[in-house]
Design a protein around this motif. Structure first.
Motif, PDB file in Angstrom:
ATOM      1  N   UNK A  55      50.948  52.343  55.654  1.00 48.90           N
ATOM      2  CA  UNK A  55      50.362  51.120  55.107  1.00 48.90           C
ATOM      3  C   UNK A  55      50.466  51.078  53.595  1.00 48.90           C
ATOM      4  N   UNK A  56      50.326  52.214  52.943  1.00 47.48           N
ATOM      5  CA  UNK A  56      50.403  52.213  51.484  1.00 47.48           C
ATOM      6  C   UNK A  56      51.819  51.878  51.022  1.00 47.48           C
ATOM      7  N   UNK A  57      52.829  52.242  51.806  1.00 43.87           N
ATOM      8  CA  UNK A  57      54.198  51.862  51.449  1.00 43.87           C
ATOM      9  C   UNK A  57      54.412  50.369  51.626  1.00 43.87           C
TER      10      UNK A  57
ATOM     11  N   UNK B  18      57.350  45.994  61.253  1.00 47.66           N
ATOM     12  CA  UNK B  18      57.080  47.354  60.788  1.00 47.66           C
ATOM     13  C   UNK B  18      55.588  47.665  60.856  1.00 47.66           C
ATOM     14  N   UNK B  19      54.762  46.736  60.432  1.00 49.72           N
ATOM     15  CA  UNK B  19      53.311  46.931  60.482  1.00 49.72           C
ATOM     16  C   UNK B  19      52.852  47.073  61.931  1.00 49.72           C
TER      17      UNK B  19
ATOM     18  N   UNK C 164      49.859  41.772  56.295  1.00 47.98           N
ATOM     19  CA  UNK C 164      48.464  42.149  56.489  1.00 47.98           C
ATOM     20  C   UNK C 164      48.378  43.123  57.644  1.00 47.98           C
ATOM     21  N   UNK C 165      47.987  44.336  57.357  1.00 47.01           N
ATOM     22  CA  UNK C 165      47.833  45.373  58.379  1.00 47.01           C
ATOM     23  C   UNK C 165      46.350  45.581  58.652  1.00 47.01           C
ATOM     24  N   UNK C 166      46.078  46.360  59.691  1.00 47.14           N
ATOM     25  CA  UNK C 166      44.693  46.751  59.937  1.00 47.14           C
ATOM     26  C   UNK C 166      44.192  47.498  58.708  1.00 47.14           C
TER      27      UNK C 166
END
Length: 128
Positions: free
Chosen positions: A91-93, A27-28, A100-102
């Protein structure tokens, strides 16, 4: 008749946790690919604006040609910031999970830099 419930053993729970982590990672990565796709679309709008300038450089309606080119510059800027906003929302969800996302700031900086470049391109189009 076989039971449809998962057995209450640690191995089954570990497998479920692993699959969930992989899904979160996908998902990320999908969010980051979508962001990159929107950035490419914005850059294509800038390229289209430059192409319009080149095609219509000898027209009798130079202001009209510049105005149409500027529409694509504005659209590019809107795309950059819309992409950054949607990326931050996604990203907040995902903050509740162990992925770990950008960093948000990296996406925002990229949108800001491309906005400055698009704006500068628009200014140059008017000056030429």
């Amino acid at each position: 008749m076989p039971s449809t419930e998962l057995p209450n053993n640690p191995d089954a729970n570990d497998l479920a946790d692993t699959r969930t982590a992989w899904a979160e990672d996908r998902t990320v990565l999908a969010n980051e690919r979508t962001f990159a796709g929107w950035m490419r679309t914005g850059m294509a709008c800038i390229a289209l604006a430059l192409g319009l300038k080149a095609v219509f450089k000898d027209t009798d309606h130079l202001m009209l040609a510049k105005g149409v080119a500027e529409i694509f510059i504005v659209v590019a800027i809107l795309i950059f910031w819309s992409a950054a906003q949607k990326c931050r929302q996604a990203q907040s969800r995902m903050k509740d999970h162990d992925v770990e996302a950008q960093p948000h700031k990296r996406m925002t900086w990229l949108a800001a830099i491309l906005t400055v470049g698009a704006f500068a391109t628009g200014v140059i189009l008017w000056l030429l």
